[in-house]
Design a protein around this motif. Structure first.
Motif, PDB file in Angstrom:
ATOM      1  N   LEU A 223       0.826  -1.210   0.000  1.00 55.16           N
ATOM      2  CA  LEU A 223       0.000   0.000   0.000  1.00 55.16           C
ATOM      3  C   LEU A 223       0.859   1.258   0.000  1.00 55.16           C
ATOM      4  O   LEU A 223       0.559   2.234  -0.697  1.00 55.16           O
ATOM      5  CB  LEU A 223      -0.929  -0.012   1.215  1.00 55.16           C
ATOM      6  CG  LEU A 223      -2.058  -1.042   1.199  1.00 55.16           C
ATOM      7  CD1 LEU A 223      -2.826  -1.027   2.525  1.00 55.16           C
ATOM      8  CD2 LEU A 223      -3.022  -0.776   0.042  1.00 55.16           C
ATOM      9  N   ALA A 224       1.935   1.247   0.797  1.00 53.91           N
ATOM     10  CA  ALA A 224       2.832   2.402   0.837  1.00 53.91           C
ATOM     11  C   ALA A 224       3.484   2.631  -0.520  1.00 53.91           C
ATOM     12  O   ALA A 224       3.613   3.766  -0.984  1.00 53.91           O
ATOM     13  CB  ALA A 224       3.896   2.195   1.911  1.00 53.91           C
ATOM     14  N   LEU A 225       3.871   1.537  -1.167  1.00 55.97           N
ATOM     15  CA  LEU A 225       4.503   1.642  -2.480  1.00 55.97           C
ATOM     16  C   LEU A 225       3.539   2.217  -3.511  1.00 55.97           C
ATOM     17  O   LEU A 225       3.902   3.095  -4.311  1.00 55.97           O
ATOM     18  CB  LEU A 225       4.983   0.262  -2.920  1.00 55.97           C
ATOM     19  CG  LEU A 225       5.934   0.195  -4.109  1.00 55.97           C
ATOM     20  CD1 LEU A 225       7.232   0.917  -3.803  1.00 55.97           C
ATOM     21  CD2 LEU A 225       6.207  -1.246  -4.495  1.00 55.97           C
ATOM     22  N   ARG A 226       2.296   1.763  -3.481  1.00 59.20           N
ATOM     23  CA  ARG A 226       1.303   2.269  -4.435  1.00 59.20           C
ATOM     24  C   ARG A 226       0.984   3.745  -4.169  1.00 59.20           C
ATOM     25  O   ARG A 226       0.808   4.539  -5.102  1.00 59.20           O
ATOM     26  CB  ARG A 226       0.017   1.431  -4.350  1.00 59.20           C
ATOM     27  CG  ARG A 226       0.174   0.037  -4.952  1.00 59.20           C
ATOM     28  CD  ARG A 226      -1.129  -0.751  -4.841  1.00 59.20           C
ATOM     29  NE  ARG A 226      -1.023  -2.034  -5.508  1.00 59.20           N
ATOM     30  CZ  ARG A 226      -1.241  -2.230  -6.798  1.00 59.20           C
ATOM     31  NH1 ARG A 226      -1.587  -1.217  -7.568  1.00 59.20           N
ATOM     32  NH2 ARG A 226      -1.120  -3.438  -7.326  1.00 59.20           N
ATOM     33  N   ALA A 227       0.908   4.101  -2.886  1.00 57.89           N
ATOM     34  CA  ALA A 227       0.598   5.491  -2.535  1.00 57.89           C
ATOM     35  C   ALA A 227       1.713   6.431  -2.985  1.00 57.89           C
ATOM     36  O   ALA A 227       1.454   7.499  -3.569  1.00 57.89           O
ATOM     37  CB  ALA A 227       0.378   5.613  -1.034  1.00 57.89           C
ATOM     38  N   THR A 228       2.965   6.047  -2.737  1.00 61.86           N
ATOM     39  CA  THR A 228       4.077   6.901  -3.147  1.00 61.86           C
ATOM     40  C   THR A 228       4.200   6.966  -4.665  1.00 61.86           C
ATOM     41  O   THR A 228       4.563   8.012  -5.219  1.00 61.86           O
ATOM     42  CB  THR A 228       5.401   6.388  -2.551  1.00 61.86           C
ATOM     43  OG1 THR A 228       5.590   5.011  -2.926  1.00 61.86           O
ATOM     44  CG2 THR A 228       5.396   6.499  -1.040  1.00 61.86           C
ATOM     45  N   PHE A 229       3.886   5.867  -5.337  1.00 64.51           N
ATOM     46  CA  PHE A 229       3.913   5.882  -6.804  1.00 64.51           C
ATOM     47  C   PHE A 229       2.848   6.834  -7.343  1.00 64.51           C
ATOM     48  O   PHE A 229       3.087   7.583  -8.299  1.00 64.51           O
ATOM     49  CB  PHE A 229       3.672   4.467  -7.332  1.00 64.51           C
ATOM     50  CG  PHE A 229       3.717   4.365  -8.830  1.00 64.51           C
ATOM     51  CD1 PHE A 229       4.927   4.322  -9.503  1.00 64.51           C
ATOM     52  CD2 PHE A 229       2.546   4.337  -9.576  1.00 64.51           C
ATOM     53  CE1 PHE A 229       4.968   4.232 -10.889  1.00 64.51           C
ATOM     54  CE2 PHE A 229       2.582   4.251 -10.953  1.00 64.51           C
ATOM     55  CZ  PHE A 229       3.798   4.200 -11.613  1.00 64.51           C
ATOM     56  N   LEU A 230       1.669   6.830  -6.723  1.00 62.16           N
ATOM     57  CA  LEU A 230       0.601   7.751  -7.122  1.00 62.16           C
ATOM     58  C   LEU A 230       1.042   9.202  -6.944  1.00 62.16           C
ATOM     59  O   LEU A 230       0.841  10.042  -7.826  1.00 62.16           O
ATOM     60  CB  LEU A 230      -0.661   7.467  -6.306  1.00 62.16           C
ATOM     61  CG  LEU A 230      -1.806   8.466  -6.450  1.00 62.16           C
ATOM     62  CD1 LEU A 230      -2.340   8.452  -7.872  1.00 62.16           C
ATOM     63  CD2 LEU A 230      -2.915   8.151  -5.456  1.00 62.16           C
ATOM     64  N   LEU A 231       1.658   9.500  -5.796  1.00 61.21           N
ATOM     65  CA  LEU A 231       2.119  10.865  -5.543  1.00 61.21           C
ATOM     66  C   LEU A 231       3.201  11.269  -6.536  1.00 61.21           C
ATOM     67  O   LEU A 231       3.222  12.400  -7.022  1.00 61.21           O
ATOM     68  CB  LEU A 231       2.648  10.978  -4.112  1.00 61.21           C
ATOM     69  CG  LEU A 231       1.629  10.798  -2.986  1.00 61.21           C
ATOM     70  CD1 LEU A 231       2.322  10.840  -1.631  1.00 61.21           C
ATOM     71  CD2 LEU A 231       0.548  11.872  -3.062  1.00 61.21           C
ATOM     72  N   MET A 232       4.111  10.341  -6.840  1.00 59.04           N
ATOM     73  CA  MET A 232       5.186  10.633  -7.786  1.00 59.04           C
ATOM     74  C   MET A 232       4.627  10.946  -9.173  1.00 59.04           C
ATOM     75  O   MET A 232       5.073  11.892  -9.834  1.00 59.04           O
ATOM     76  CB  MET A 232       6.135   9.445  -7.852  1.00 59.04           C
ATOM     77  CG  MET A 232       7.302   9.627  -8.793  1.00 59.04           C
ATOM     78  SD  MET A 232       8.436   8.223  -8.781  1.00 59.04           S
ATOM     79  CE  MET A 232       7.346   6.921  -9.400  1.00 59.04           C
ATOM     80  N   CYS A 233       3.643  10.178  -9.616  1.00 57.25           N
ATOM     81  CA  CYS A 233       3.021  10.450 -10.919  1.00 57.25           C
ATOM     82  C   CYS A 233       2.270  11.773 -10.904  1.00 57.25           C
ATOM     83  O   CYS A 233       2.271  12.518 -11.892  1.00 57.25           O
ATOM     84  CB  CYS A 233       2.080   9.305 -11.293  1.00 57.25           C
ATOM     85  SG  CYS A 233       2.913   7.748 -11.662  1.00 57.25           S
ATOM     86  N   THR A 234       1.630  12.074  -9.774  1.00 59.18           N
ATOM     87  CA  THR A 234       0.897  13.338  -9.662  1.00 59.18           C
ATOM     88  C   THR A 234       1.838  14.528  -9.737  1.00 59.18           C
ATOM     89  O   THR A 234       1.508  15.561 -10.336  1.00 59.18           O
ATOM     90  CB  THR A 234       0.113  13.378  -8.340  1.00 59.18           C
ATOM     91  OG1 THR A 234      -0.746  12.238  -8.265  1.00 59.18           O
ATOM     92  CG2 THR A 234      -0.732  14.630  -8.248  1.00 59.18           C
ATOM     93  N   SER A 235       3.034  14.397  -9.136  1.00 54.94           N
ATOM     94  CA  SER A 235       3.976  15.517  -9.120  1.00 54.94           C
ATOM     95  C   SER A 235       4.429  15.904 -10.517  1.00 54.94           C
ATOM     96  O   SER A 235       4.886  17.028 -10.739  1.00 54.94           O
ATOM     97  CB  SER A 235       5.194  15.166  -8.259  1.00 54.94           C
ATOM     98  OG  SER A 235       5.978  14.168  -8.872  1.00 54.94           O
ATOM     99  N   SER A 236       4.326  14.996 -11.478  1.00 56.58           N
ATOM    100  CA  SER A 236       4.788  15.288 -12.833  1.00 56.58           C
ATOM    101  C   SER A 236       3.888  16.272 -13.568  1.00 56.58           C
ATOM    102  O   SER A 236       4.307  16.872 -14.551  1.00 56.58           O
ATOM    103  CB  SER A 236       4.887  13.997 -13.646  1.00 56.58           C
ATOM    104  OG  SER A 236       3.596  13.467 -13.890  1.00 56.58           O
TER     105      SER A 236
END
Length: 270
Positions: A223-236
């Motif tokens: 879950l942590a990995l998916r959440a951080t991946f979502l945030l990383m994609c959003t930052s782009s």
């Protein structure tokens, strides 16, 4: 690129269509390469644009030589080539999951990924180039730019106040209002970039020191990995959205880009 490769291809198509052509091992490897490439290009193009803005506002002597179309092309090409070289090894991180009718299917991490010192070095280079270096640079450049604007504002207020009707001029000074908007914009961009990028940096540190990738079956880590991946994609895409909403010239260019196909069709019709 981030939206196409990291969101649509990686998260939507692969999840809902597991038997698609994207599941071929060569295509899967290419997809992994393009995902890493797009994230880092997004990060470093943002950083390069931040440096360009810093030079344009704070360094008048360098501005005439650096802020040119030719230099922009050089910077873009240089960043692209370097990031491609950094991400080429990602294609070799995976091997096929199984072979069916002499065709390789699926992608799984090679056995020595977590134990090899070469792969460990590559993980640190990737983490350093994608998060640990850009974030401090981003904050430093935006802080220096904001400081320069604040100093210029104080000087302008002092000059305006020295005149007889300085108070009235200050209240209607559009230049000061524009500069205040610029400062708010800088801190908004910096804050969103850091908040959305730092969590993935923490994951990288955890992976680097504890080899957590071996335990992806853990629900909390997954879950942590998916959440951080979502945030990383959003930052782009946050910077693009912020500039679209706040910068008049940027909005005009976007409108021209959207209208250009219709203008071409009208000319062809005539």
């Amino acid at each position: 690129m981030v939206i196409v490769f990291n969101v649509i291809v990686s998260q939507i198509i692969n999840y809902h269509f597991p038997s698609s052509l994207l599941n071929y091992t060569p295509v899967c490897r290419l997809s992994a390469f393009l995902q890493g490439l797009s994230i880092q290009l997004s990060t470093w193009f943002t950083t390069a644009f931040t440096f360009d803005r810093f030079v344009a506002i704070c360094l008048n002597k360098l501005k005439m030589r650096y802020c040119t179309e030719r230099m922009a092309n050089v910077v873009i090409c240089t960043i692209t080539v370097l990031i491609i070289l950094v991400n080429i090894p990602l294609s070799f991180r995976y091997k096929s999951t199984y072979i069916l009718n002499k065709v390789q299917w699926g992608c799984q991490t090679i056995t020595g990924y977590l134990t090899s010192p070469i792969w460990a070095a590559h993980r640190w280079v990737t983490s350093f180039s994608s998060t640990f270096l850009p974030i401090p640079l981003f904050l430093l450049l935006n802080s220096l730019t904001a400081r320069h604007i604040l100093v210029a504002n104080r000087a302008r207020r002092a000059l305006k106040s020295s005149s007889s009707d300085g108070v009235g001029k200050l209240s209607s000074d559009h230049e000061l209002k524009s500069r205040r908007t610029s400062i708010v914009l800088l801190f908004t961009i910096s804050g969103s970039f850091v908040v959305l990028s730092v969590p993935i940096s923490v994951i990288h540190i955890c992976v680097g020191f504890t080899s957590l990738l071996a335990y992806q079956g853990s629900t909390s880590f997954s879950l942590a990995l998916r959440a951080t991946f979502l945030l990383m994609c959003t930052s782009s895409c946050t910077n693009t959205c912020i500039y679209t909403l706040t910068q008049r010239r940027f909005r005009e260019e976007m409108k021209n880009l959207v209208k250009s196909p219709y203008s071409l069709l009208r000319k062809l019709h005539k």
